[in-house]
Design an enzyme around this catalytic site. Structure first.
Site, PDB file in Angstrom:
ATOM      1  N   GLY A  27     -24.797 -35.875  -7.618  1.00 52.81           N
ATOM      2  CA  GLY A  27     -24.673 -36.068  -9.055  1.00 52.81           C
ATOM      3  C   GLY A  27     -23.388 -35.419  -9.523  1.00 52.81           C
ATOM      4  O   GLY A  27     -22.690 -34.748  -8.753  1.00 52.81           O
ATOM      5  N   TYR A  28     -23.081 -35.599 -10.800  1.00 51.84           N
ATOM      6  CA  TYR A  28     -21.824 -35.095 -11.351  1.00 51.84           C
ATOM      7  C   TYR A  28     -22.073 -34.203 -12.557  1.00 51.84           C
ATOM      8  O   TYR A  28     -22.747 -34.600 -13.503  1.00 51.84           O
ATOM      9  CB  TYR A  28     -20.906 -36.265 -11.745  1.00 51.84           C
ATOM     10  CG  TYR A  28     -20.353 -36.950 -10.527  1.00 51.84           C
ATOM     11  CD1 TYR A  28     -19.116 -36.562 -10.002  1.00 51.84           C
ATOM     12  CD2 TYR A  28     -21.084 -37.919  -9.872  1.00 51.84           C
ATOM     13  CE1 TYR A  28     -18.626 -37.163  -8.852  1.00 51.84           C
ATOM     14  CE2 TYR A  28     -20.603 -38.518  -8.721  1.00 51.84           C
ATOM     15  CZ  TYR A  28     -19.374 -38.139  -8.217  1.00 51.84           C
ATOM     16  OH  TYR A  28     -18.896 -38.719  -7.079  1.00 51.84           O
ATOM     17  N   LEU A  29     -21.506 -32.991 -12.504  1.00 57.52           N
ATOM     18  CA  LEU A  29     -21.515 -32.100 -13.658  1.00 57.52           C
ATOM     19  C   LEU A  29     -20.439 -32.551 -14.642  1.00 57.52           C
ATOM     20  O   LEU A  29     -20.577 -32.370 -15.839  1.00 57.52           O
ATOM     21  CB  LEU A  29     -21.264 -30.655 -13.220  1.00 57.52           C
ATOM     22  CG  LEU A  29     -22.388 -30.038 -12.384  1.00 57.52           C
ATOM     23  CD1 LEU A  29     -21.927 -28.758 -11.725  1.00 57.52           C
ATOM     24  CD2 LEU A  29     -23.614 -29.797 -13.240  1.00 57.52           C
ATOM     25  N   GLU A  81     -24.898 -35.098 -15.101  1.00 55.71           N
ATOM     26  CA  GLU A  81     -24.869 -36.274 -15.964  1.00 55.71           C
ATOM     27  C   GLU A  81     -25.884 -37.286 -15.440  1.00 55.71           C
ATOM     28  O   GLU A  81     -26.302 -37.228 -14.293  1.00 55.71           O
ATOM     29  CB  GLU A  81     -23.464 -36.892 -15.949  1.00 55.71           C
ATOM     30  CG  GLU A  81     -22.397 -35.991 -16.526  1.00 55.71           C
ATOM     31  CD  GLU A  81     -20.999 -36.586 -16.401  1.00 55.71           C
ATOM     32  OE1 GLU A  81     -20.853 -37.741 -15.964  1.00 55.71           O
ATOM     33  OE2 GLU A  81     -20.045 -35.868 -16.748  1.00 55.71           O
TER      34      GLU A  81
END
Length: 154
Positions: A27-29, A81
């Protein structure tokens, strides 16, 4: 550290050449192009990776990666996100280099891409028969974009 890699679609059967396969969930911060911050669980390990904006060709960019525990990565995934990348990474030797062939699942089912890391953008390498069209620099194939605009929705 500068990362130099080229990316290709896969058009044929690479499986007979696979030396190792590992499931990856990430996932992406932050998914802004100037500084993507990725959290990844790869097998039983965790990683936090920061990438800078790519060069004009899309083949090189700054990358910093730090190993963290899988438990820490799982905690960070909770604040990422919306959208998750789920894939199996297959390693395929192409002396003296290595192709990382990512077979995507979930909302990116049906997409298979191969990346090769090179010492410089113009380094020559053998292209196996199963390697298809080059998509280096095509932002649609960045994992941070596939999270937002999954392949199945193109």
């Amino acid at each position: 550290m500068q990362e130099i890699e080229r990316k290709f679609l896969v058009k044929g059967d690479f499986r007979p050449f696979v030396s190792k396969s590992t499931r990856i969930v990430q996932g992406y911060l932050s998914s802004v192009p100037e500084r993507t911050v990725r959290v990844r669980i790869k097998g039983d390990k965790g990683f936090l990776t920061i990438k800078g904006i790519g060069s004009e060709s899309g083949a090189s960019r700054f990358e910093f990666e730090k190993e963290i525990t899988a438990a820490e990565a799982a905690e960070l995934m909770k604040i990422c996100e919306r959208g998750v990348i789920d894939k199996v990474r297959h390693l395929v030797k192409a002396e003296p280099y290595l192709f990382e062939v990512d077979e995507f699942h979930g909302e990116n089912e049906g997409l298979t891409v191969a990346e090769i890391e090179l010492p410089d953008e113009n380094a020559a390498f053998a292209k196996p028969d199963w390697l298809g069209e080059e998509v280096t620099g095509d932002k649609r194939y960045y994992n941070s974009m596939l999270m937002k605009q999954p392949y199945t929705k193109w």
